[in-house]
Every structure is written in C-alpha cells, then in structure tokens.
Design a protein around this motif. Structure first.
Motif, PDB file in Angstrom:
ATOM      1  N   GLY A 128       0.791  -1.225   0.000  1.00  0.00           N
ATOM      2  CA  GLY A 128       0.000   0.000   0.000  1.00  0.00           C
ATOM      3  C   GLY A 128       0.822   1.274   0.000  1.00  0.00           C
ATOM      4  N   LEU A 129       2.144   1.166   0.044  1.00  0.00           N
ATOM      5  CA  LEU A 129       2.990   2.355   0.034  1.00  0.00           C
ATOM      6  C   LEU A 129       2.912   3.051  -1.328  1.00  0.00           C
ATOM      7  N   ILE A 130       2.655   4.355  -1.288  1.00  0.00           N
ATOM      8  CA  ILE A 130       2.648   5.128  -2.536  1.00  0.00           C
ATOM      9  C   ILE A 130       4.090   5.305  -2.972  1.00  0.00           C
ATOM     10  N   LYS A 131       4.430   4.736  -4.102  1.00  0.00           N
ATOM     11  CA  LYS A 131       5.825   4.738  -4.516  1.00  0.00           C
ATOM     12  C   LYS A 131       6.328   6.126  -4.930  1.00  0.00           C
ATOM     13  N   PRO A 132       5.707   6.776  -5.908  1.00  0.00           N
ATOM     14  CA  PRO A 132       6.274   8.055  -6.352  1.00  0.00           C
ATOM     15  C   PRO A 132       5.563   9.247  -5.729  1.00  0.00           C
ATOM     16  N   TRP A 133       5.735   9.473  -4.430  1.00  0.00           N
ATOM     17  CA  TRP A 133       4.977  10.536  -3.766  1.00  0.00           C
ATOM     18  C   TRP A 133       5.312  11.901  -4.332  1.00  0.00           C
ATOM     19  N   LEU A 134       6.545  12.079  -4.791  1.00  0.00           N
ATOM     20  CA  LEU A 134       6.918  13.385  -5.333  1.00  0.00           C
ATOM     21  C   LEU A 134       6.473  13.553  -6.776  1.00  0.00           C
ATOM     22  N   LEU A 135       6.241  12.440  -7.432  1.00  0.00           N
ATOM     23  CA  LEU A 135       6.001  12.465  -8.863  1.00  0.00           C
ATOM     24  C   LEU A 135       4.501  12.442  -9.146  1.00  0.00           C
ATOM     25  N   PRO A 136       4.104  12.589 -10.408  1.00  0.00           N
ATOM     26  CA  PRO A 136       2.672  12.487 -10.716  1.00  0.00           C
ATOM     27  C   PRO A 136       2.081  11.207 -10.132  1.00  0.00           C
ATOM     28  N   ALA A 137       0.841  11.290  -9.661  1.00  0.00           N
ATOM     29  CA  ALA A 137       0.223  10.204  -8.897  1.00  0.00           C
ATOM     30  C   ALA A 137       0.370   8.864  -9.611  1.00  0.00           C
ATOM     31  N   GLY A 138       0.750   7.851  -8.869  1.00  0.00           N
ATOM     32  CA  GLY A 138       0.942   6.529  -9.450  1.00  0.00           C
ATOM     33  C   GLY A 138       0.377   5.454  -8.558  1.00  0.00           C
ATOM     34  N   ALA A 139       0.534   4.211  -8.984  1.00  0.00           N
ATOM     35  CA  ALA A 139      -0.017   3.077  -8.246  1.00  0.00           C
ATOM     36  C   ALA A 139       0.790   2.837  -6.982  1.00  0.00           C
ATOM     37  N   SER A 140       0.128   2.261  -5.980  1.00  0.00           N
ATOM     38  CA  SER A 140       0.819   1.907  -4.750  1.00  0.00           C
ATOM     39  C   SER A 140       1.337   0.480  -4.859  1.00  0.00           C
ATOM     40  N   ALA A 141       2.314   0.171  -3.998  1.00  0.00           N
ATOM     41  CA  ALA A 141       2.889  -1.168  -3.990  1.00  0.00           C
ATOM     42  C   ALA A 141       1.837  -2.173  -3.539  1.00  0.00           C
ATOM     43  N   GLY A 142       1.740  -3.281  -4.255  1.00  0.00           N
ATOM     44  CA  GLY A 142       0.697  -4.253  -3.954  1.00  0.00           C
ATOM     45  C   GLY A 142       1.081  -5.280  -2.916  1.00  0.00           C
ATOM     46  N   GLU A 143       2.379  -5.398  -2.619  1.00  0.00           N
ATOM     47  CA  GLU A 143       2.834  -6.386  -1.649  1.00  0.00           C
ATOM     48  C   GLU A 143       4.079  -5.865  -0.950  1.00  0.00           C
ATOM     49  N   PRO A 144       4.352  -6.374   0.248  1.00  0.00           N
ATOM     50  CA  PRO A 144       5.560  -5.914   0.950  1.00  0.00           C
ATOM     51  C   PRO A 144       6.817  -6.259   0.155  1.00  0.00           C
ATOM     52  N   LEU A 145       7.796  -5.359   0.216  1.00  0.00           N
ATOM     53  CA  LEU A 145       9.049  -5.560  -0.498  1.00  0.00           C
ATOM     54  C   LEU A 145      10.214  -5.272   0.443  1.00  0.00           C
ATOM     55  N   PRO A 146      11.288  -6.025   0.317  1.00  0.00           N
ATOM     56  CA  PRO A 146      12.462  -5.713   1.145  1.00  0.00           C
ATOM     57  C   PRO A 146      13.138  -4.437   0.658  1.00  0.00           C
ATOM     58  N   GLY A 147      13.824  -3.767   1.569  1.00  0.00           N
ATOM     59  CA  GLY A 147      14.517  -2.544   1.189  1.00  0.00           C
ATOM     60  C   GLY A 147      13.592  -1.344   1.209  1.00  0.00           C
ATOM     61  N   SER A 148      14.159  -0.192   0.935  1.00  0.00           N
ATOM     62  CA  SER A 148      13.429   1.070   1.040  1.00  0.00           C
ATOM     63  C   SER A 148      13.576   1.875  -0.238  1.00  0.00           C
ATOM     64  N   GLN A 149      12.903   3.021  -0.271  1.00  0.00           N
ATOM     65  CA  GLN A 149      13.003   3.914  -1.422  1.00  0.00           C
ATOM     66  C   GLN A 149      13.664   5.219  -0.980  1.00  0.00           C
ATOM     67  N   PHE A 150      14.474   5.785  -1.853  1.00  0.00           N
ATOM     68  CA  PHE A 150      15.161   7.040  -1.592  1.00  0.00           C
ATOM     69  C   PHE A 150      14.629   8.065  -2.581  1.00  0.00           C
ATOM     70  N   ILE A 151      13.949   9.095  -2.058  1.00  0.00           N
ATOM     71  CA  ILE A 151      13.388  10.131  -2.916  1.00  0.00           C
ATOM     72  C   ILE A 151      14.375  11.290  -2.930  1.00  0.00           C
TER      73      ILE A 151
END
Length: 564
Positions: free
Chosen positions: A323-346
């Motif tokens: 459910g994490l919104i992946k591109p929060w800074l970018l134009p609205a996009g799909a959220s992650a559908g399943e848990p993933l290891p690691g993190s995102q760096f914006i």
C-alpha cells in the motif's frame, strides 16, 4: 489513538483558499479532531544515556506559540517587523516562527552555526528590530561597538521561555490574518557561494505545490517521520508544515550527526527520514544502522541532490509495506501491492528560492544506476527548461542553465531587488544550477553555476566527477568535493578533489586515490583529476551552517597548488 488527520480533512486543506505558511497551525487546530494527541516529539538523553522522547499535541504547540507571542507583543513587535531568531536547531526555532507569524511579524531564521561576524552583517542587512538568541554575548559586544545599527532588543531565548504568559496580552486581531503575498519568513542561504542571501518566503507561495502531500505523502497509522532538516531552513519548515497539517508523528531532531541520530532512530523507529545529504553520508558510511532503520520505507533528500554511492547502501535497509505510494513526489501513481524488502530514496532537487523540491527521482534497490538524474519536474512546476545565457531553450542533451516557472518560487531577496532580478530571465527563475534534459523530459543535475571548472579543454562539471569517486572508489573514498583551481598561467583551471577517506583506508595516499579515481573517470568518459588532497581533519573539509561543503573556501585554500 491516532493523531493523523482524517483524509476528508486533509482534502479540505488542499483547496482552502486562506491556508498558507503563516497560519497552518490554526487550520490544523480547526480541522483535525485529534488535536489533543501528542505527535511532535522532541528528544534528549537522560543521565543513564537513554533516549527520552516527549510528545506535543496541536493544543500544546498553540499554547507555547501564544506564550511566546505575548512576550514579543510586550516588546513592541508588530506586523511586518523582521526579528532575528538565533536559537539551536530542533523544535524551539519553529515555536518562535509560529509566534511571530501569528503576530504578522517576519522571523529571520538564522542557523546558530553561522559565523558571528557574518551573522551581524546579515542581521544588519535584514534590519531586524530585535534578536532572540541562545547566547547573546557576541551580539551584545558587536552592537556595543556599532550602536547605530543596534536593534531595539537583544534577548536571551531563556528569557522568552521564562516569561509569565498570564501577564502578557495579545492584539485584538490575533492570530494575524495574512494576505496571499505577505512575507512570512526570511531564510538565509547556506553561504556556500558567498555571503548568505536572504530569501523571502511568501504566505501563499510557500504552500503552493505542497497541497498534493495531503493525499500522497505517506500518512498511514504506522507512519513516523524523523526530520533531520535544519529547522531554521526552508526544508525543515516545509516538513514541519506538512507534519502539522497531517498530524503525522514526527521527531524534530536538534542534531544531525550520526552519533546522536542513530540512538534516536532506535528509540523512535521511524518509517520515514528527511534530511539534507549531510546525514545520509554519515548513515551510509561504515556499519549500516540496521536496527534504527528496521521500519524505514522512505528516505527524503532535498537541497543538493544526493550521490548514488550513498543512496545504494541506504535503500538496502528497511522494508516497503503493502500500500505504500511509490512516487509521492512524482505524478500520482499506483501503490505497492505487496511488501518488499529494502526502502526507497526520494532524491529531490530544491532550494529556499524554489519553495520546495521541484524535481524528484525515486531510487529503490531495483533502480539501475543513472548518475546525476533528478527525474522530471513536479506538478508544482508550470514549466522547466534548460536555457542559454539569453533565456532561450537549448536542444535536449545540451548543457545549460536550469530555469523554472512555478507559483512556489520566492517573491525575491529581502531588500535586494537587483539580486532578485539577476535570477530572473525570460520569465524563468534561474535555480543557480547547470543541467541537461533528455528527450523524455528527464533532468540531470551537473553542477552549481559558480562551481563549473573552466579548463582549456572546456567546462568540467564537478558533480558527475564526485559521483564516480564516491560510487566507484568506495573502498577508499567516503566523501569528496571536486573544485577547480588555477593552473599555470594561460592553462585555465584544473580539477582537484578534496577527499575524506573511509576509516579502513586511513593510510591511503593522495597518489593512490588519484590513480584509482582517474582510471574510473577515464572509464566513465569524464575528465581526470590534476590532484587529490586528503582531508584528514574537519578543518580540511569545511562545512557551512547547513552542513554543505564550502567549495569557495576549498578553492581559496588550494588556489596556489599549481602556482609553481
């Protein structure tokens, strides 16, 4: 009980015409039904060395603000008055900001690490009617020798805190009602290129572009933000504004050094961490903070863009929940559908003048390397372009000046219309950066305009060179700064690197580092270094008040390197 504002409330904030940087606390108080739930945390270390966190609710913030505002009002502060705030980082400068803006005054937020002589010159330029500081000794002495420029008051911050608020009054029209174009703060630049500039923040313009964060900034019940931005800076104010409107649990850090940050991370267990690159360099160096970053799903960087060599280590930490919104800074996009290891760096490229990060690139463990990519322009940008010196757009792939047209930009520099005009070109605001854009509209940040190295073979851009040293020479190089210094007469500038070594490479010589760096640079098709200087002490690697490397000082310090 959650402190996060319900989604319908956050959506109302997005369209509220009077909401802005000067009154966001009052709108949060009026809209969030969870106003009594503590969510803004301060930190300290007790006598046993344990981290102690203390939470403050919206009601608590308003109570502290109103007490400070009574003191300021009793001392003659009125709408439009600039007041210097020189207090240590953390929640304290933000309370002064809230109090002064509630009176319609203009806080001049000053990082207390600024050199005292520079600070006095800056305050004189601002024309502060008063100054509140943790330590007034040097300021008192400076103005004793210059009584004509002395503000009406120079007071200790402890005096403001100790004021009996019950004995003070507030004006009838409190809190102040701001017009959209009112100036609500003065924010000084880092001073990396010279004397700090005084950037004005507008009531409405500083809020413009941030509306989308009410929906797209992660704010689930489990979310917790650690704010490592300097809170006398626009970046710290921006994240505080966002957290207050969202009701997002946040620890406001008073120190950015890893030795302080990591224990607080372990106690607070943030899911998000916002900082300038300075802390990310430390966290990515040596043993990774696995325990403190166990729940981190997002790292937010703004100001200068970060280096891939540091990013690639940090995104191995933490976890990305479903459910994490992946591109929060970018134009609205799909959220992650399943848990993933690691993190995102914006990785956001922004400044006080831009009003927010106007370019953003999301890196994950799966993201391929793409040096100096800062992504596409954000929704707040009407137009972004790479320009020539006449303000005309250059073809894609050509290096030029980065310009933006956006309502979030600063109204200008305080008391300096000529400086403001120098950053305006053909309707664009020049960000002070050198960039290129590809055919897909993706931007690459190559350098600050003042840091381009003019060699006989043509311009050399320092940031791609630094990228290679940090990523491809990571066994030797912890961090570095590339600058141009004069070569022998008639030979233009030569690029050199001032390098901080990895702890395990402490005995490496400058020649070893240069040889390895130049092989990696040649393989990457970049200019090689004329010399490497090892920074073995903090004095060898000077930082400004916001933690940025002072390249101007490095240029001066090593100007005679090739004089012979």
């Amino acid at each position: 009980m959650t402190s996060i504002a319900p989604l319908p409330v956050r959506r109302r904030f997005m369209t509220e015409p009077e909401l802005g940087a000067g009154n966001f606390l009052d709108h949060a108080l009026a809209g969030n039904p969870n106003r009594d739930v503590p969510f803004v945390h301060t930190h300290r270390t007790d006598h046993r060395g344990q981290v102690v966190l203390r939470g403050h609710s919206l009601v608590d913030l308003a109570r502290m603000r109103d007490g400070y505002a009574r003191w300021y009002h009793a001392n003659g502060v009125r709408p439009g008055d600039p007041v210097g705030i020189v207090v240590a980082e953390g929640l304290e400068p933000l309370i002064h900001f809230l109090a002064l803006t509630a009176l319609g005054a203009i806080p001049a937020m000053i990082n207390d690490a600024m050199r005292p002589d520079v600070m006095v010159r800056y305050l004189n330029h601002v024309g502060a009617v008063g100054i509140v500081a943790d330590d007034t000794t040097r300021l008192q002495v400076a103005y004793r020798n210059d009584p004509q420029n002395r503000p009406r008051f120079i007071a200790l911050a402890s005096e403001v805190r100790a004021f009996d608020a019950a004995s003070g009054t507030l004006p009838e029209s409190y809190p102040h009602r701001h017009e959209p174009d009112d100036i609500v703060a003065l924010i000084h630049s880092s001073g990396t290129t010279g004397v700090p500039k005084s950037t004005t923040l507008g009531h409405r313009s500083f809020w413009d572009g941030k509306q989308a964060r009410m929906e797209r900034f992660p704010a689930e019940p489990y979310d917790r933000l650690m704010s490592l931005m300097p809170h006398t800076h626009a970046g710290g104010l921006s994240y505080f504004l966002t957290a207050v409107l969202l009701g997002l649990p946040t620890v406001v850090m008073a120190d950015w050094r890893r030795a302080v940050v990591e224990p607080v991370m372990e106690a607070f267990q943030p899911t998000m961490l916002a900082s300038f690159p300075r802390t990310f360099v430390e966290l990515a160096t040596g043993e990774l903070p696995v325990k403190g970053a166990a729940r981190v799903h997002s790292w937010f960087n703004t100001g200068d863009s970060a280096h891939y060599g540091h990013i690639r280590r940090l995104v191995q930490l933490g976890e990305r929940p479903a459910g994490l919104i992946k591109p929060w800074l970018l134009p609205a996009g799909a959220s992650a559908g399943e848990p993933l290891p690691g993190s995102q760096f914006i990785d956001g490229l922004g400044s006080s003048e831009m009003g927010m990060a106007l370019f953003g690139m999301v890196f994950t463990p799966e993201t391929p390397r793409d040096d100096r990519c800062v992504g596409k322009a954000q929704d707040a940008v009407i137009r972004a372009a790479v320009l020539d010196e006449n303000g005309e757009e250059v073809p894609d792939g050509t290096v030029g000046l980065l310009g933006v047209i956006t309502p979030s930009r600063t109204p200008g520099y305080w008391n300096d219309p000529r400086l403001t005009e120098s950053f305006e070109l053909n309707g664009f605001w020049l960000t002070g950066d050198v960039a290129r854009r590809d055919a897909e509209g993706t931007f690459y940040h190559l350098d600050r305009t003042v840091d381009v190295i003019d060699t006989l073979a043509g311009p050399v851009y320092s940031l791609p060179v630094e990228e290679v040293l940090i990523a491809d020479c990571a066994d030797l190089v912890q961090d570095c700064s590339v600058v141009g210094v004069p070569g022998p007469a008639g030979e233009g500038q030569r690029p050199i690197a001032v390098v901080r070594l990895q702890a395990e490479a402490a005995n490496a010589t400058a020649e070893e580092v240069r040889d390895k760096a130049n092989k990696a640079l040649a393989d990457a098709g970049l200019a090689t270094l004329a010399a490497v200087v090892i920074a073995r002490t903090g004095e060898d690697y000077p930082l400004g008040p916001t933690g940025k490397v002072l390249k101007r000082e490095l240029r001066t310090r090593h100007a005679a390197l090739f004089a012979a």
